[in-house]
Design an enzyme around this catalytic site. Structure first.
Site, PDB file in Angstrom:
ATOM      1  N   LYS A 182       0.879  -1.176   0.000  1.00  0.00           N
ATOM      2  CA  LYS A 182       0.000   0.000   0.000  1.00  0.00           C
ATOM      3  C   LYS A 182       0.907   1.214   0.000  1.00  0.00           C
ATOM      4  O   LYS A 182       2.114   1.079   0.173  1.00  0.00           O
ATOM      5  CB  LYS A 182      -0.918  -0.001   1.227  1.00  0.00           C
ATOM      6  CG  LYS A 182      -0.175  -0.256   2.543  1.00  0.00           C
ATOM      7  CD  LYS A 182      -1.105  -0.297   3.742  1.00  0.00           C
ATOM      8  CE  LYS A 182      -1.931  -1.562   3.838  1.00  0.00           C
ATOM      9  NZ  LYS A 182      -3.353  -1.331   3.936  1.00  0.00           N
ATOM     10  N   LYS A 214      -9.061  -7.063  -1.183  1.00  0.00           N
ATOM     11  CA  LYS A 214      -8.439  -7.827  -2.263  1.00  0.00           C
ATOM     12  C   LYS A 214      -7.676  -9.032  -1.717  1.00  0.00           C
ATOM     13  O   LYS A 214      -7.695 -10.109  -2.304  1.00  0.00           O
ATOM     14  CB  LYS A 214      -7.529  -6.911  -3.081  1.00  0.00           C
ATOM     15  CG  LYS A 214      -8.318  -5.842  -3.845  1.00  0.00           C
ATOM     16  CD  LYS A 214      -7.403  -4.892  -4.606  1.00  0.00           C
ATOM     17  CE  LYS A 214      -7.301  -3.551  -3.953  1.00  0.00           C
ATOM     18  NZ  LYS A 214      -6.397  -2.621  -4.649  1.00  0.00           N
TER      19      LYS A 214
HETATM   20  C1  LIG Z   1      -5.946  -1.592  -3.782  1.00  0.00           C
HETATM   21  C2  LIG Z   1      -4.795  -0.766  -4.116  1.00  0.00           C
HETATM   22  C3  LIG Z   1      -4.402   0.261  -3.255  1.00  0.00           C
HETATM   23  C4  LIG Z   1      -5.106   0.540  -1.944  1.00  0.00           C
HETATM   24  O1  LIG Z   1      -4.555  -0.270  -0.942  1.00  0.00           O
HETATM   25  P1  LIG Z   1      -4.893  -0.024   0.616  1.00  0.00           P
HETATM   26  O2  LIG Z   1      -4.290  -1.228   1.258  1.00  0.00           O
HETATM   27  O3  LIG Z   1      -6.378  -0.018   0.733  1.00  0.00           O
HETATM   28  O4  LIG Z   1      -4.248   1.231   1.004  1.00  0.00           O
HETATM   29  C5  LIG Z   1      -3.313   1.034  -3.600  1.00  0.00           C
HETATM   30  N1  LIG Z   1      -2.641   0.811  -4.745  1.00  0.00           N
HETATM   31  C6  LIG Z   1      -2.987  -0.179  -5.595  1.00  0.00           C
HETATM   32  C7  LIG Z   1      -2.192  -0.387  -6.836  1.00  0.00           C
HETATM   33  C8  LIG Z   1      -4.070  -0.991  -5.316  1.00  0.00           C
HETATM   34  O5  LIG Z   1      -4.418  -1.960  -6.183  1.00  0.00           O
END
Ligand SMILES: *Cc1c(COP(=O)(O)O)cnc(C)c1O
Length: 826
Positions: free
Chosen positions: A560, A672
């Protein structure tokens, strides 16, 4: 063009879906569009030829969709977002069209592998992280649910920087994603609008004797539309993503050009085009960057002018605009839309104030994405006035009416009016964009239940007291197409077998997996699927970083954006503590773990960049120490983006969602991971709360303070140094860091981090440390029982249906947008 395909036309080179037609089209496009002979064509050439082949097949759907929406005057949602992070398109569009297998075969006939062509695509990095990715998931769901929608955004020439790692430090490299061309977009030179910047306003009387305002002078810039089709999964609908690129206006350059000032004309042209040149790489807005204000205005003005063009073009009257369009503001970046729609209605279309305000307020809905007070967007008044003088006048007028209303309802509360005002007058004056969005919207939503609750209790408390009925919650979701079908084909095959192939468009059907979670016969297959994804990630990690990792070890993953509130350094403190325990007690035999990190730091965020260095430094020591006997590996996967994300989520055993409670609005990475069978170690923050409820507390590793406890501790005077002093393991970990064990004896390198933790610790790592370590020990024990872990993993997937972006979009539709699906037929 004949749009009804007869059976023979179905095999047409431009539209046929058979292997034969696709193969012909591939070679045709390679020669006639890309301009290459097969013998000399590169993978990139073939990728483009295949992309054009797919785009050809989207055009009918897309034009048919536009035509139908127009003919039926369908109510349409316009999603206004400064960011989109859609990821690579090829695989996604093949999946939507249902021709992945045929395309694979056609590519094989040409002597290539589809995988390699999908890999050749540069992804559009038009966003920073979660917020942009959310916008992309919603566009996918809107099309799949056959809902009329337009995504409006900006066509940044350079997207989010690419991240290289040099000696453990982040190095930013410009992302020239358009260098090889973008086969998915169509430039629409006839769809272009002018926007004005600067200048001044003048009052005059119109033909009816009404007082009106004219905004004149300054400079003009043109926004030109670039369209990308967004096909729905398994349906004929294809919606539209319309991105604006800034260009110079011809009329403006012409005068100086004729006067011989060629250089001046060129400078203005270049300056105009600068507006959409580059995405701001900060996850949270930075105040005071004029260019950022211009970007927001370009997006908003072009999009609203476009909606008005569509609406009036279909012969509808202006006062019905809000019946035709609903506009969702993705955070405050496009909040200036409230003032811009007023300006267009008043100054350009001659509407009176009251009906214009009524119409505006019934058009907009606002999604808030943050609780961090420093991230609430505001603009210094002088800068705002200099750039958008007419908008400032309108904002003052809106504010006047609004505060009059407040004073009537709460006559003796001057402090309330001060707090609610659109203008912050507590120090130097600022325009408060979140307040503008609230006042101008009929709906205000947060993105997880906890977040919405905290919004109404804290940052938007006064607005909630005023208009409780405007507030609602929409817990985020993610697209199962991209984060399951595309990224985890092995898992998908199993899910389709047990839940039927329809689960990808009806994620509640994942429940059908639940009985299998109690049938151990299926466990080996479940584990094989995970192991296969872990092997693939291990190969990628070896290629990218040179570090060998064991696919049989537990993959403990935190990917993240790098931010102190997300607490990557808490994860690192646990690694250091574990390392030190192994060193002190050679008999200690923890489950072998591979700690995987990834994420970009804002280029100006020194502490976040230091955390990246810390991860690498700890990895260097731990990975090489023979005393660890390969129990621990620490790797950092560079350049985390959607493409890399699709490799990582499916390979994770453990998902780290460890932000300080009350800081992460929702998170979508958490969803995810769980959708791909990872178990979560997490705090009660954002959507973690609801994920835990859904999957069951026994299938979730919870630790840490609650947001109420965080508040109480802050109020009673939190003393991080006390935690340090009283906890030997924590003391050991921090001392090792401070003494330079991970920095070749350099005690200064990580001093800013250590000092901050010991003396401020804004995100309370030290308060949560022991709880985290204890929880990680529970994870360790749970992972040793492979069958129990597998059952929990399966239950997580089976119970993740609620977090499909389809569910969220349906809720937006029911509560806010009030749209009807429109079926498009071939
Ligand atoms: C899902 C996603 C995020 C968000 O991630 P968090 O864990 O919710 O902060 C950031 N960047 C990409 C490329 C993602 O696919």
């Amino acid at each position: 063009m004949d749009e009804t395909a007869s059976p023979t036309e179905h095999e047409h080179t431009r539209t046929g879906l058979s292997v034969d037609a696709l193969h012909r089209a591939l070679l045709d496009n390679l020669f006639y569009v890309v301009g290459r002979f097969p013998a000399v064509a590169t993978q990139q050439d073939y990728y483009r030829a295949l992309a054009f082949t797919v785009r050809d097949r989207l055009l009918h759907r897309w034009l048919r969709t536009v035509q139908t929406y127009k003919a039926e005057r369908s109510r349409t949602v316009c999603y206004l977002s400064a960011e989109y992070l859609p990821g690579p398109q090829l695989g996604h569009n093949l999946l939507a069209l249902g021709i992945s297998d045929n395309a694979g075969e056609a590519v094989r006939r040409a002597g290539l592998e589809l995988e390699d062509l999908i890999e050749a695509e540069a992804e559009p990095g038009l966003g920073n992280g979660g917020l942009g990715r959310l916008a992309a998931c919603y566009l996918d769901s809107l099309a799949t649910l056959q809902l009329p929608a337009i995504g409006y955004g900006l066509r940044y020439e350079y997207g989010i920087f690419r991240q290289r790692i040099d000696e453990g430090w982040q190095v930013e490299v410009a992302d020239s994603w358009l260098r090889d061309g973008n086969p998915w977009e169509l430039r629409r030179p006839h769809i272009a609008f002018e926007i004005r910047l600067g200048g001044h306003t003048e009052r005059y009387l119109d033909a009816h004797g009404h007082s009106r305002v004219r905004w004149v002078g300054g400079e003009l810039i043109r926004g030109v539309a670039y369209d990308t089709p967004i096909p729905g999964y398994g349906v004929y609908n294809s919606n539209l993503l319309r991105l604006w690129a800034a260009e110079a206006t011809e009329s403006f350059d012409f005068g100086s050009f004729n006067a011989g000032d060629y250089q001046g004309a060129m400078r203005r042209k270049i300056r105009s085009e600068t507006v959409s040149r580059v995405l701001y790489p900060n996850d949270e807005p930075e105040t005071g960057k004029r260019l950022r204000l211009l970007q927001g205005y370009l997006l908003v003005s072009c999009s609203l002018q476009d909606m008005l063009r569509i609406h009036l073009g279909s012969g509808d009257s202006l006062d019905r605009f809000h019946q035709r369009f609903v506009v969702q503001l993705n955070d405050t970046h496009p909040a200036i839309a409230v003032a811009e729609l007023m300006r267009l209605l008043l100054d350009e279309h001659g509407m009176r104030w009251d009906p214009a305000w009524e119409l505006t307020r019934r058009t907009f809905a606002y999604t808030n994405h943050t609780l961090l007070p420093e991230a609430l967007e505001k603009w210094p008044l002088p800068l705002f006035e200099e750039t958008l003088p007419r908008h400032l006048e309108i904002i003052f007028d809106i504010n006047q009416c609004f505060l009059d209303e407040v004073r009537i309802r709460f006559p003796h509360d001057d402090a309330l009016a001060t707090r609610l005002s659109l203008i912050d007058e507590t120090g130097p004056r600022y325009v408060r964009m979140a307040h503008l969005a609230c006042v101008g919207s009929f709906s205000i939503n947060g993105v997880a239940r906890l977040h919405t609750g905290l919004l109404t209790d804290t940052v938007l408390r006064d607005f909630h007291a005023l208009w409780p009925e405007r507030f609602n919650n929409k817990t985020n979701g993610v697209s199962p197409r991209r984060f399951s079908n595309l990224s985890n084909p092995g898992l998908c095959a199993l899910l389709s077998r047990v839940a039927g192939p329809g689960w990808a468009a009806d994620a509640e059907r994942l429940r059908l997996l639940e009985p299998y979670a109690h049938q151990p016969e299926i466990y080996p297959e479940w584990r094989r699927i995970k192991l296969e994804r872990k092997r693939a990630l291990a190969r990628y990690i070896a290629a990218q970083t040179g570090v060998a990792v064991d696919p049989e070890s537990m993959f403990d993953v935190q990917v993240k954006r790098i931010h102190e509130y997300k607490r990557q350094h808490l994860n690192v403190l646990h690694i250091i503590a574990l390392y030190s325990r192994i060193k002190m007690d050679p008999a200690l035999d923890p489950v072998p773990r591979t700690f995987v990190f990834g994420g970009k730091a804002a280029p100006g965020y020194a502490m976040a960049k230091l955390i990246i260095k810390l991860i690498h430094s700890v990895g260097e020591v731990v990975n090489r120490d023979p005393a660890v006997r390969d129990r621990l590996r620490v790797v950092f996967v560079p350049d985390f983006n959607v493409k890399v994300a699709q490799r990582i989520y499916p390979a994770a055993d453990l998902s780290e969602q460890i932000s300080l409670a009350g800081k992460e609005a929702s998170g979508t990475g958490n969803m995810k991971f769980a959708l791909n069978g990872a178990l979560t170690i997490g705090t009660l923050d954002g959507a973690n709360v609801e994920i835990r409820e859904e999957v069951g507390p026994e299938n979730f590793f919870l630790f840490g303070l609650t947001s109420a406890e965080v508040d109480a501790l802050k109020r009673s005077g939190y003393c991080p140094y006390g935690c340090y002093r009283e906890n030997p393991l924590l003391r050991e970990a921090i001392d090792l860091l401070a003494e330079g064990l991970f920095s070749h004896g350099d005690r200064d390198l990580f001093r800013p981090l250590v000092d901050h933790l010991l003396h401020r610790d804004d995100y309370m790592l030290l308060a949560d440390f022991q709880s985290y370590v204890d929880c990680q020990d529970r994870v360790d024990r749970a992972f040793r029982d492979a069958d129990s872990w597998t059952r929990m993993s399966m239950l997580n997937v089976a119970r993740m249906g609620r977090f499909s972006s389809d569910r969220v979009v349906q809720e937006y539709c029911r509560d806010i947008w009030r749209l009807e699906p429109v079926t498009i037929r071939p």
